[in-house]
Design a protein around this motif. Structure first.
Motif, PDB file in Angstrom:
ATOM      1  N   THR A   1       0.833  -1.203   0.000  1.00  0.00           N
ATOM      2  CA  THR A   1       0.000   0.000   0.000  1.00  0.00           C
ATOM      3  C   THR A   1       0.866   1.250   0.000  1.00  0.00           C
ATOM      4  N   GLU A   2       1.820   1.289   0.906  1.00  0.00           N
ATOM      5  CA  GLU A   2       2.678   2.467   1.015  1.00  0.00           C
ATOM      6  C   GLU A   2       3.574   2.617  -0.212  1.00  0.00           C
ATOM      7  N   ALA A   3       3.978   1.504  -0.798  1.00  0.00           N
ATOM      8  CA  ALA A   3       4.777   1.572  -2.021  1.00  0.00           C
ATOM      9  C   ALA A   3       3.972   2.202  -3.154  1.00  0.00           C
ATOM     10  N   ASN A   4       2.734   1.763  -3.339  1.00  0.00           N
ATOM     11  CA  ASN A   4       1.898   2.340  -4.384  1.00  0.00           C
ATOM     12  C   ASN A   4       1.573   3.797  -4.098  1.00  0.00           C
ATOM     13  N   ASP A   5       1.364   4.128  -2.843  1.00  0.00           N
ATOM     14  CA  ASP A   5       1.124   5.515  -2.449  1.00  0.00           C
ATOM     15  C   ASP A   5       2.322   6.388  -2.841  1.00  0.00           C
ATOM     16  N   THR A   6       3.522   5.889  -2.602  1.00  0.00           N
ATOM     17  CA  THR A   6       4.738   6.622  -2.967  1.00  0.00           C
ATOM     18  C   THR A   6       4.861   6.771  -4.479  1.00  0.00           C
ATOM     19  N   ALA A   7       4.584   5.704  -5.210  1.00  0.00           N
ATOM     20  CA  ALA A   7       4.652   5.774  -6.673  1.00  0.00           C
ATOM     21  C   ALA A   7       3.677   6.815  -7.220  1.00  0.00           C
ATOM     22  N   LEU A   8       2.497   6.910  -6.635  1.00  0.00           N
ATOM     23  CA  LEU A   8       1.516   7.908  -7.063  1.00  0.00           C
ATOM     24  C   LEU A   8       2.011   9.320  -6.757  1.00  0.00           C
ATOM     25  N   LEU A   9       2.630   9.498  -5.596  1.00  0.00           N
ATOM     26  CA  LEU A   9       3.205  10.805  -5.253  1.00  0.00           C
ATOM     27  C   LEU A   9       4.273  11.197  -6.274  1.00  0.00           C
ATOM     28  N   LEU A  10       5.152  10.258  -6.603  1.00  0.00           N
ATOM     29  CA  LEU A  10       6.217  10.550  -7.565  1.00  0.00           C
ATOM     30  C   LEU A  10       5.641  10.876  -8.941  1.00  0.00           C
ATOM     31  N   ALA A  11       4.695  10.064  -9.405  1.00  0.00           N
ATOM     32  CA  ALA A  11       4.152  10.261 -10.755  1.00  0.00           C
ATOM     33  C   ALA A  11       3.403  11.583 -10.875  1.00  0.00           C
ATOM     34  N   THR A  12       2.575  11.885  -9.897  1.00  0.00           N
ATOM     35  CA  THR A  12       1.780  13.118  -9.976  1.00  0.00           C
ATOM     36  C   THR A  12       2.666  14.354  -9.834  1.00  0.00           C
ATOM     37  N   THR A  13       3.725  14.244  -9.036  1.00  0.00           N
ATOM     38  CA  THR A  13       4.662  15.366  -8.907  1.00  0.00           C
ATOM     39  C   THR A  13       5.477  15.546 -10.183  1.00  0.00           C
ATOM     40  N   TYR A  14       5.984  14.461 -10.696  1.00  0.00           N
ATOM     41  CA  TYR A  14       6.819  14.506 -11.904  1.00  0.00           C
ATOM     42  C   TYR A  14       6.039  15.028 -13.102  1.00  0.00           C
ATOM     43  N   ARG A  15       4.790  14.607 -13.215  1.00  0.00           N
ATOM     44  CA  ARG A  15       3.970  14.969 -14.369  1.00  0.00           C
ATOM     45  C   ARG A  15       3.091  16.197 -14.117  1.00  0.00           C
ATOM     46  N   ARG A  16       3.035  16.659 -12.872  1.00  0.00           N
ATOM     47  CA  ARG A  16       2.190  17.807 -12.500  1.00  0.00           C
ATOM     48  C   ARG A  16       0.746  17.583 -12.954  1.00  0.00           C
ATOM     49  N   SER A  17       0.244  16.417 -12.613  1.00  0.00           N
ATOM     50  CA  SER A  17      -1.129  16.032 -12.946  1.00  0.00           C
ATOM     51  C   SER A  17      -1.635  15.098 -11.857  1.00  0.00           C
ATOM     52  N   ASN A  18      -2.891  15.242 -11.473  1.00  0.00           N
ATOM     53  CA  ASN A  18      -3.447  14.323 -10.480  1.00  0.00           C
ATOM     54  C   ASN A  18      -4.391  13.308 -11.118  1.00  0.00           C
ATOM     55  N   THR A  19      -4.356  13.205 -12.442  1.00  0.00           N
ATOM     56  CA  THR A  19      -5.159  12.199 -13.144  1.00  0.00           C
ATOM     57  C   THR A  19      -4.338  10.920 -13.291  1.00  0.00           C
ATOM     58  N   VAL A  20      -4.962   9.806 -12.935  1.00  0.00           N
ATOM     59  CA  VAL A  20      -4.288   8.507 -12.982  1.00  0.00           C
ATOM     60  C   VAL A  20      -5.168   7.517 -13.737  1.00  0.00           C
ATOM     61  N   LEU A  21      -4.548   6.731 -14.597  1.00  0.00           N
ATOM     62  CA  LEU A  21      -5.231   5.630 -15.260  1.00  0.00           C
ATOM     63  C   LEU A  21      -5.014   4.362 -14.452  1.00  0.00           C
ATOM     64  N   ALA A  22      -6.073   3.597 -14.241  1.00  0.00           N
ATOM     65  CA  ALA A  22      -5.988   2.320 -13.537  1.00  0.00           C
ATOM     66  C   ALA A  22      -6.868   1.315 -14.265  1.00  0.00           C
ATOM     67  N   MET A  23      -6.690   0.062 -13.931  1.00  0.00           N
ATOM     68  CA  MET A  23      -7.427  -1.003 -14.609  1.00  0.00           C
ATOM     69  C   MET A  23      -8.702  -1.352 -13.845  1.00  0.00           C
ATOM     70  N   ARG A  24      -9.728  -1.686 -14.567  1.00  0.00           N
ATOM     71  CA  ARG A  24     -10.923  -2.229 -13.928  1.00  0.00           C
ATOM     72  C   ARG A  24     -10.573  -3.551 -13.247  1.00  0.00           C
ATOM     73  N   ASN A  25     -11.186  -3.790 -12.097  1.00  0.00           N
ATOM     74  CA  ASN A  25     -10.968  -5.007 -11.297  1.00  0.00           C
ATOM     75  C   ASN A  25      -9.632  -4.993 -10.551  1.00  0.00           C
ATOM     76  N   SER A  26      -8.976  -3.848 -10.500  1.00  0.00           N
ATOM     77  CA  SER A  26      -7.653  -3.765  -9.879  1.00  0.00           C
ATOM     78  C   SER A  26      -7.746  -3.583  -8.366  1.00  0.00           C
ATOM     79  N   TYR A  27      -6.628  -3.829  -7.702  1.00  0.00           N
ATOM     80  CA  TYR A  27      -6.477  -3.543  -6.265  1.00  0.00           C
ATOM     81  C   TYR A  27      -5.057  -3.059  -6.032  1.00  0.00           C
ATOM     82  N   HIS A  28      -4.925  -1.948  -5.292  1.00  0.00           N
ATOM     83  CA  HIS A  28      -3.594  -1.388  -5.074  1.00  0.00           C
ATOM     84  C   HIS A  28      -3.316  -1.013  -3.615  1.00  0.00           C
TER      85      HIS A  28
END
Length: 428
Positions: free
Chosen positions: A110-137
């Motif tokens: 959970t914390e690893a994915n949370d960190t990856a989201l922080l990095l991606a949104t900061t790097y890209r300056r966007s809070n939009t994320v694509l995810a898969m249906r039926n996923s769990y993170h």
């Protein structure tokens, strides 16, 4: 004794903290691929603490490493140089396949994915994320916000704008009847159409095989095809390897390698099996992405010495004993054995998976309607026969999850398959 413990559990812990079985089980100790309960009953463990006891219970090499490290120092935080953390980071960076890799350790997936989201949104300056249906993170506020599985998403509130993409479930949905080539093409067209209606996202996060979703997966190459579309727009690809990493799928060390046409992901997240029960998670990313944060940060418990010592010993054992190869060989035998057994059980819709990551989806016979009651009944019957398995699935938890430690031998695979066959037949 168990009834007393169950009463105490319910008195002080949340109602939503799920427990398996009508009479919940207290596991007191384990060895190899077996565990024992408080009444002394022995079970063959085909779930490994939710894919976490990756190599074996009470593995001597890991126990020795933990004991020796505990005798020196257990913890100091990331504010000080930490040799075991550097040692393990070097190994993981090299194994990741990501160029110029940097590793950040956490305490969970959970914390690893949370960190990856922080990095991606900061790097890209966007809070939009694509995810898969039926996923769990995960179960944090941000990771729940990108989880595409209704049963594990208790709120629609989120700091992120999440857009869900087709493709993670091969056997269901609007493209299920297509062959693999046309299925991938249809999912790519859907992704392109989605991107045409929104501002550029930060990243796509995807499990190569969906874990909680019931061990479903797309055809090989789907995420490579997605990556080509995303790369043109600068969108990052995060591979959630919390359940698929470390050779569990047999064919590959990482799940993303089944989609390797366009190279490694920009980031991968890991946890569970690397610690063999110790709390280790983390993110691997290219240096420019990992270093994009412009504020101070530390991890109090991520990378703590005792967990790093365990992780390094566990990883060494896995590589030295070729447990990936064992997962491929023994897992292949187990899948074929379960498919043969399931052919005589009308409630089994599909046996799927790779290596020692196997899903058995149950439906009401003659239909595609999920049957969670049947899944629960098989879980109970398997326990009565001396076998522990898990449940999952995006359709009302109607899939059985089979994921033994990677050191499983052929005799144990045959024993577990026989118990599971009897459990499946008991629901007819």
């Amino acid at each position: 004794m168990n009834d007393d413990l169950l009463g105490r559990h319910r008195a002080v812990l949340p109602d939503w903290l799920a427990l398996y079985y009508d009479r919940p089980l207290e596991i007191t100790h384990g060895e190899g691929r077996h565990v024992w309960d408080a009444q002394g009953n022995r079970y063959l463990d085909f779930f490994g603490g939710i894919l976490t006891t990756m190599t074996a219970h009470a593995l001597p090499e890991v126990t020795k490493a933990v004991t020796e490290q505990a005798g020196r120092i257990i913890h100091s935080s990331t504010l000080y140089l930490n040799r075991p953390m550097v040692d393990l980071a070097e190994r993981i960076a090299q194994l990741s396949g990501i160029p110029d890799a940097r590793v950040f350790f956490t305490t969970s997936g959970t914390e690893a994915n949370d960190t990856a989201l922080l990095l991606a949104t900061t790097y890209r300056r966007s809070n939009t994320v694509l995810a898969m249906r039926n996923s769990y993170h995960g179960r944090s506020f941000s990771s729940v916000g990108i989880t595409g599985n209704r049963g594990w998403s208790p709120t629609s509130l989120s700091p992120l704008q999440t857009l869900y993409v087709h493709g993670g479930v091969r056997g269901r949905g609007p493209f299920a009847e297509l062959d693999d080539y046309d299925y991938v093409a249809a999912c790519v067209d859907d992704l392109k159409d989605l991107l045409g209606h929104t501002r550029p996202p930060a990243a796509l996060i995807a499990e190569p095989i969906q874990g909680v979703g019931g061990f479903t997966s797309p055809p090989d190459g789907l995420y490579a095809a997605f990556r080509e579309v995303l790369h043109e727009r600068g969108v990052l690809w995060i591979s959630d390897e919390v359940q698929t990493g470390w050779g569990r799928t047999g064919e590959h060390f990482w799940g993303w390698q089944a989609h390797a046409r366009s190279g490694p992901p920009d980031m991968l997240t890991f946890a569970k099996g690397i610690g063999n029960g110790m709390s280790i998670g983390g993110v691997v990313a290219r240096a420019e992405i990992m270093n994009c944060l412009d504020a101070n940060s530390i991890s109090t418990f991520g990378g703590t010495q005792i967990t790093m010592a365990a992780g390094l010993a566990n990883l060494n054992y896995l590589l030295e004993h070729d447990l990936q190869g064992n997962a491929r060989r023994v897992g292949g035998l187990l899948i074929e054995r379960l498919r043969a057994a399931a052919a005589h059980v009308p409630a089994v819709r599909e046996v799927r998976g790779r290596g020692l990551m196997i899903g058995i989806e149950l439906t009401k016979p003659g239909s595609d309607e999920a049957d969670p009651a049947a899944a629960s009944a098989v879980l109970e019957a398997a326990r009565a026969g001396g076998l522990l398995i898990g449940k999952g699935g995006g359709h009302d938890t109607s899939a059985l999850r089979v994921a033994p430690p990677l050191s499983l031998n052929v005799a144990e695979a045959e024993e577990g398959a026989a118990i599971l066959e009897d459990a499946l037949r008991s629901i007819q």
